[in-house]
Design an enzyme around this catalytic site. Structure first.
Site, PDB file in Angstrom:
ATOM      1  NE  ARG A 269      21.049  88.846  24.438  1.00  0.00           N
ATOM      2  CZ  ARG A 269      20.109  89.459  23.722  1.00  0.00           C
ATOM      3  NH1 ARG A 269      18.842  89.146  23.863  1.00  0.00           N
ATOM      4  NH2 ARG A 269      20.448  90.413  22.883  1.00  0.00           N
TER       5      ARG A 269
ATOM      6  CB  CYS B  15      23.894  87.628  20.952  1.00  0.00           C
ATOM      7  SG  CYS B  15      22.930  87.372  19.468  1.00  0.00           S
TER       8      CYS B  15
END
Length: 135
Positions: free
Chosen positions: A110, A112
């Protein structure tokens, strides 16, 4: 390389000139999903519910080609306010725990990032990459 467009009524209709996802031979590239309930076109009020709904839209897209949460290998989160990250993380973790097979939580890689604005004044948008299992 052969590719096909993925479209489903179970995810929001794109807000611009793009498709929900592209299915290639081995990978599925899912466009950024806003936290829109596809049946009402409404965005939830809080970041926790917005995160969960954006992920649900991604799952609904890959479900059209019989993939599961475990097929998601990468997500990118775009947040209006990075201070919302604790609530985002709680929602994200609950979503992946709830939808993982056998309750062994699957978490993808991930990224962000904080952004200044998102379409429809959403507080989060999530894009993903999924991979097809090899036989």
């Amino acid at each position: 390389m052969k590719s096909e467009v993925i479209n489903t009524n179970n995810a929001p209709i794109p807000t611009g000139p793009y498709v929900q996802a592209i299915n290639t031979q081995n990978m599925i590239f899912i466009s950024g999903q806003l936290p829109i309930y596809p049946n009402t076109n409404i965005i939830p009020n809080n970041i926790y519910d917005q995160t969960y709904q954006a992920l649900q839209n991604i799952l609904n897209i890959i479900d059209t080609i019989n993939l599961k949460i475990e097929n998601i290998i990468k997500t990118t989160l775009f947040l209006i306010n990075i201070d919302d990250l604790p609530d985002v993380n709680n929602s994200y973790k609950k979503f992946f725990y709830t939808h993982s097979v056998g309750k062994k939580m699957h978490l993808p890689a991930r990224s962000c990032v904080e952004v200044s604005r998102l379409p429809k004044n959403a507080n989060i948008e999530i894009e993903a990459i999924a991979i097809k299992p090899t036989n």
